[in-house]
Write a protein that holds these residues in place. Structure first.
Motif, short mmCIF file in Angstrom:
data_model
loop_
_atom_site.label_atom_id
_atom_site.label_comp_id
_atom_site.label_asym_id
_atom_site.label_seq_id
_atom_site.Cartn_x
_atom_site.Cartn_y
_atom_site.Cartn_z
N ALA B 14 32.79 41.63 65.96
CA ALA B 14 34.01 42.16 65.34
C ALA B 14 33.82 42.42 63.85
N THR B 15 32.97 41.62 63.22
CA THR B 15 32.78 41.78 61.77
C THR B 15 31.50 42.55 61.44
N ALA B 16 30.85 43.11 62.47
CA ALA B 16 29.56 43.77 62.25
C ALA B 16 29.69 45.01 61.37
N ARG B 17 30.86 45.59 61.31
CA ARG B 17 31.03 46.80 60.51
C ARG B 17 31.86 46.53 59.25
N GLY B 18 31.93 45.26 58.86
CA GLY B 18 32.69 44.91 57.67
C GLY B 18 33.97 44.20 58.07
N GLY B 19 34.73 43.82 57.07
CA GLY B 19 35.99 43.16 57.39
C GLY B 19 36.04 41.78 56.81
N LYS B 20 37.21 41.40 56.29
CA LYS B 20 37.32 40.09 55.68
C LYS B 20 37.80 39.04 56.67
N PHE B 21 38.34 39.52 57.81
CA PHE B 21 38.89 38.55 58.75
C PHE B 21 38.83 39.13 60.15
N ALA B 22 38.40 38.31 61.09
CA ALA B 22 38.44 38.74 62.49
C ALA B 22 38.98 37.58 63.32
N GLU B 23 39.62 37.93 64.42
CA GLU B 23 40.28 36.91 65.23
C GLU B 23 40.25 37.32 66.69
N ILE B 24 40.07 36.35 67.54
CA ILE B 24 40.20 36.62 68.97
C ILE B 24 41.29 35.71 69.53
N ASN B 157 38.84 32.30 64.95
CA ASN B 157 38.76 33.33 63.91
C ASN B 157 37.57 33.12 63.00
N SER B 158 37.36 34.12 62.15
CA SER B 158 36.16 34.13 61.30
C SER B 158 36.22 33.08 60.19
N ASP B 159 37.35 32.40 60.03
CA ASP B 159 37.40 31.26 59.12
C ASP B 159 36.80 30.01 59.76
N GLY B 160 36.44 30.12 61.05
CA GLY B 160 35.86 28.98 61.75
C GLY B 160 36.86 28.21 62.59
N LEU B 161 38.10 28.67 62.63
CA LEU B 161 39.13 27.97 63.39
C LEU B 161 38.93 28.18 64.89
N LEU B 162 39.04 27.12 65.64
CA LEU B 162 39.07 27.22 67.10
C LEU B 162 40.14 26.26 67.59
N THR B 163 41.16 26.80 68.24
CA THR B 163 42.27 25.93 68.66
C THR B 163 42.95 26.53 69.88
N GLY B 164 43.91 25.81 70.43
CA GLY B 164 44.57 26.30 71.63
C GLY B 164 45.88 25.58 71.89
N ASP B 165 46.62 26.06 72.87
CA ASP B 165 47.90 25.45 73.22
C ASP B 165 48.19 25.75 74.68
N ASP B 166 49.01 24.91 75.28
CA ASP B 166 49.41 25.08 76.67
C ASP B 166 50.93 25.00 76.67
N GLN B 167 51.58 26.15 76.86
CA GLN B 167 53.03 26.22 76.71
C GLN B 167 53.69 26.45 78.06
N VAL B 168 54.59 25.55 78.42
CA VAL B 168 55.27 25.63 79.71
C VAL B 168 56.77 25.76 79.48
N LYS B 169 57.36 26.75 80.08
CA LYS B 169 58.81 26.96 79.94
C LYS B 169 59.44 27.12 81.31
N THR B 170 60.64 26.60 81.44
CA THR B 170 61.38 26.68 82.70
C THR B 170 62.82 27.09 82.39
N ARG B 171 63.35 28.00 83.19
CA ARG B 171 64.72 28.47 82.92
C ARG B 171 65.48 28.69 84.22
N PHE B 172 66.79 28.77 84.08
CA PHE B 172 67.67 28.92 85.23
C PHE B 172 68.94 29.62 84.75
N SER B 173 69.44 30.57 85.50
CA SER B 173 70.66 31.25 85.06
C SER B 173 71.55 31.61 86.24
#
Lengths: 447, 463
Positions: B14-24, B157-173
């Motif tokens: 992602a940063t092979a062609r330049g860029g100050k920040f990349a993120e996946i 991301n290119s700052d070296g951050l690696l993180t994650g989350d598991d988000q569960v939602k339930t609804r009823f109407s």
């Protein structure tokens, strides 16, 4: 690519067991969007969206599952999930897939290779040019908040065990410009657009002028007095209004007792000036298409004719339940089962331009924009109340700008209170076309 | 979800062609829903969507591409497309070493909805349908919906951050249509939380159904709403949408950066009544807009936006925060991996006041009381906003009297904020909402105690 989608559909439907009905919808879409700001690219998005949806009807029960990929590996799990879901549905003898009904497909030329061939640098250049034209449009333009170019190519196939195998593709492009006008004391925002199949034919000037006019003419807006008055709905507002009317004419709403017009077929529901048509076979419509969401041919349906309620729109299920034929109005994406809804609405146009309509009005309001339609209009009860901005009409001419007011009535009354239909039909980037519409006796709530 | 080596290779491409920040941004979303309508279990549906969005920032430009192909080949293709879209010619080989960071979820899940038998979900629908229909003969139609979603995300991301989350939602109407001499009216009630199936240990679906049915029946007798400026008492809970529209959107840093909000340049100034403290809090346990990390990997925060009427700060995402040389406030969100993140609200609410809500009504000679609000919309440039009232009553001589029909209320954000003259002590969060901005919808929460605005314009039809 379309052939691959159809083949994937064939593979899914080929898994059907004895007595089981299967329907596959397979979709592939490519989009790009360029947004520029102050002479630079702010963002460039290139996107591909794909997916399959599988509907199973077995033992008079229905189940559905979808996956956001065309990877053949997911077919098994998605099909298994749809089958499992079907075991929990209620038994309903009317649950059946659509069957070919002999109505021929319109031959529409909705795909333009020019969209796929348009180079990236030209896309950026178009957006930059639009920004420049908008900025130069008026000295009161403070900022062009965004100027966007976007295009999309979409392909979809529907294949069923009931003999339907249909694919279609279309391509389109549009530009939008959003302007902030004003000064220290007050700012107003305005929006303009141009839409077309070939990006080289987009009318940038129209988009720029529209955004500039709609922002600058609201500067100095005041709150109107409360009262009952004649309003002229601008084409964009009319398109939203007829979209809501269209929702009340859905066969699904009728079937489930949620349409305020359910028992009114054949009766007068509007001014004799009103003829409302849903016609996806009109290639001018932004949402034109040859087939509906169940793979049946789309067709021209006259819903209201000279004020008389003529027809509801149906998919094959709502039609079967109500003892009629599908009108080719199954609407859906790959993540849902088919609903019944209008696809490409328009009012039969009158003859006069907006300025001529206004010239006949002694005291009124031109409604330029509405907000909060989703919260202030109840298509079941018909209550209609929405935030608005616009311009006063005095003695046949546009006068002071107005803001922070609402217009209120009921859908039932507004249809009857139509005084004139404009001749300025405009195919907007939406599922309904616009034109100027004069409606009497609307409550304007302000100061 | 994606292994660290693949993520590192993708960021390098992602940063092979330049860029100050990349993120996946990787997302795996599984959803299931069940719908009862017209006395039938109409549909059970299940969906799965997986993919990654990759962005590269060069100067002021962002290149973005997404893919549903999560193989290394697919990710590298998307990375190259994003890099091509935002290139500055200063590329080169850049390596990224990721270090994993974990943030605890504010909303731990007790019962994963995917482990609950579908039959149990169907039974809840039937219970609610029966309860609503038993409320009265005028209930002509009932629709009941159940939904759950599990969204697993991973961000590197290119700052070296690696993180994650598991988000569960339930609804009823539950949505009801009541039929009477005056036509049809509707009543709706919904619940939704960032939690699993234990939602139904906290709520009784038959209560919801009865409320929705009664709301529709009450409105059959409603008279046309008044028109023009009236004193408006907003009920606790869902009334928080007032602040979402009146000031929330106007405090989003992307609008501020483009001067597209009436609140730009006003930090430190009195922008609201001194009674008013507005907070956006992504850490509120189990609320609809809660998460451990936002969609840029930043931990959710509790951000006080307005304190005692004074504007303290805006809400920030990474892009806008970097431009200002300050940290993100954890408000960078996106609808899915197919979209760029932008500044979004989480759970936005007005802090509790001190007045007994009954005193607020008793102290109001004439006006309206809004018990339930629908959605709203704001023009951040002018500050004018609208929101719909889906249950409202007249206030006459300090008492709540007759129901009035649906309509929109309209006001100007800065004017309404400064004019609030009474704030109750009965704070509550409202129903789950979906906030739309620039074509993206994200789940948000709203809350408020009872409060009074001396003049809002009601868009009724009674002149």
């Amino acid at each position: 690519m379309l052939d691959e989608l159809l083949e994937l559909g064939d593979r899914i439907v080929g898994r059907a067991k004895d007595g089981e009905q299967l329907e596959a919808i397979v979709v592939n879409e490519r989009e790009t969007e360029v947004r520029v700001f102050e002479g630079d690219v702010e963002s460039f998005t290139s996107a591909t969206s794909q997916g399959i949806g599988i509907r199973v009807i077995n033992n008079q029960r229905q189940g559905f599952a979808w996956a956001g990929t065309l990877d053949p590996d997911v077919i098994d799990s998605t099909l298994a999930e749809a089958r499992d879901n079907a075991t929990f549905g209620s038994v309903d003898p009317d649950l059946k897939l659509a069957e070919p009904d002999g109505v021929p497909m319109a031959e529409l030329d909705l795909y333009d290779q020019a969209v796929a061939d348009f180079p990236t640098d030209d896309k950026i250049a178009l957006a930059l040019k639009l920004e420049k034209m908008t900025k130069a449009g008026d000295p009161r333009v403070v900022l062009v908040e965004s100027a966007d170019f976007a295009d999309s190519i979409s392909e979809a196939a529907v294949v069923t065990t009931s003999g339907i195998r249909i694919g279609g593709r279309d391509a389109g492009s549009y530009v939008t410009s959003t302007v902030i006008a004003g000064g220290d004391e007050e700012t107003q925002i305005g929006f303009g657009y141009a839409v077309g199949r070939n990006p080289r034919e987009l009318d940038l000037e129209k988009a720029a002028e529209m955004a500039v006019e709609r922002s600058t003419r609201l500067l100095g807006a005041v709150k109107p007095e409360t009262g009952r008055i004649t309003v002229v709905l601008d084409p964009m507002v009319t398109a939203q209004f007829i979209g809501i009317i269209g929702a009340t004419l859905s066969g699904e709403a009728v079937l489930k007792g949620r349409s305020l017009f359910a028992d009114r077929l054949g009766e007068t529901v509007g001014s004799e000036l009103l003829t409302l048509v849903d016609d996806p076979t009109n290639p001018n419509a932004f949402t034109a298409g040859e087939a509906d969401g169940e793979g049946l041919a789309t067709r021209r349906n006259v819903l209201i004719e000279g004020g008389r309620l003529n027809k509801f729109v149906h998919n094959s299920y709502t039609a079967r339940r109500l003892g009629t034929e599908s009108t080719g109005n199954a609407v859906r994406g790959f993540t849902s089962t088919p609903g019944a809804g209008t696809i490409a609405l328009s009012l039969a146009p009158g003859t006069r331009e907006q300025a001529e309509l206004i010239a006949d009005i002694e005291d009124g309001v031109l409604i330029q924009g509405v907000s909060g339609l989703h919260s202030g209009v109840n298509p079941v009860s018909g209550d209609f109340s929405t935030g608005a901005d616009g311009l006063r009409i005095r003695n046949g001419e546009l006068a002071e700008p107005l803001r922070e007011f609402t217009i209120g009535s009921t859908l039932q009354r507004m249809l009857l209170d139509v005084i004139e239909v404009g001749g300025d039909l405009d195919w907007l980037p939406s599922s309904a076309a616009g034109l100027s519409l004069v409606v009497g006796d609307v409550t304007v709530s302000g100061a | 979800m994606i292994d660290q080596g693949t993520l590192e290779n993708t960021l390098a491409a992602a940063t092979a062609r330049g860029g100050k920040f990349a993120e996946i941004f990787v997302e795996d979303r599984q959803s299931s829903g069940a719908l009862l309508d017209d006395n039938r279990i109409e549909e059970l549906s299940s969906g799965r969507s997986r993919g990654a969005g990759i962005r590269v920032i060069v100067g002021e430009s962002t290149g973005f591409a997404h893919t549903a192909d999560l193989t290394e080949r697919g990710l590298l293709q998307a990375a190259t497309a994003a890099a091509d879209a935002a290139r500055d010619g200063n590329g080169g080989v850049r390596t990224v070493d990721l270090s994993s960071q974990h943030v605890d979820s504010p909303s731990p899940v007790k019962v994963m909805p995917e482990t609950v038998a579908k039959q149990r979900k169907v039974e809840l629908l039937e219970l609610a349908n029966d309860a609503a229909r038993q409320v009265g003969d005028s209930i002509a139609q009932v629709s009941v919906g159940y939904g759950d979603v599990r969204r697993r995300i991973q961000i590197a991301n290119s700052d070296g951050l690696l993180t994650g989350d598991d988000q569960v939602k339930t609804r009823f109407s539950v949505s009801c249509v009541a039929l009477g001499d005056t036509g049809m009216q509707t009543g709706r009630e919904s619940i939704g939380h960032t939690m699993g199936f234990e939602l139904f240990d906290q709520y009784d679906v038959t209560d919801l159904a009865v409320k929705a049915a009664n709301r529709a029946i009450t409105k059959l007798g409603a008279r046309p709403a008044p028109s023009g400026a009236v004193t408006t008492v907003i009920g606790k809970g869902g009334g928080g949408v007032l602040f979402h529209e009146a000031c929330g959107h106007g405090l989003e840093a992307d609008h501020v950066a483009k001067q597209a909000t009436v609140f730009a340049g006003r930090v430190g100034e009195l922008v609201a009544s001194p009674l008013v403290t507005v907070i956006d809090d992504g850490t509120m346990p189990h609320e609809w807009g809660a998460y451990a990390i936002d969609d840029e990997g930043k931990p959710a925060q509790r951000n006080v936006l307005i304190e005692d009427g004074i504007l303290l700060d805006f809400m920030w995402d990474e892009l806008r925060a970097r431009a200002e040389g300050r940290p993100s406030s954890g408000n960078g969100r996106r609808q899915s991996y197919k979209y760029l993140p932008m500044v979004r609200m989480t759970n936005t609410y007005i802090a509790n006041g001190e007045t007994d809500p009954e005193d607020i009504i008793a102290d109001t000679d004439s006006g309206i009381y809004v018990a339930q609000l629908g959605g709203g919309q704001v023009n951040t440039v002018s500050g004018d906003f609208v929101f719909g009232m889906t249950e409202a009553y007249l206030i006459e001589n300090g008492e709540i009297t007759e129901p009035i029909r649906e309509g929109n209320l309209i006001g100007n954000g800065p004017e309404v904020l400064t004019s609030i003259d009474a704030l109750g002590n009965d704070f509550e969060m409202g129903a789950p909402g979906t906030c739309g901005k620039d074509g993206q919808g994200v789940p948000v929460g709203d809350g408020t105690p009872t409060l009074r605005v001396p003049a809002l314009t009601v868009g009724g039809t009674a002149a």
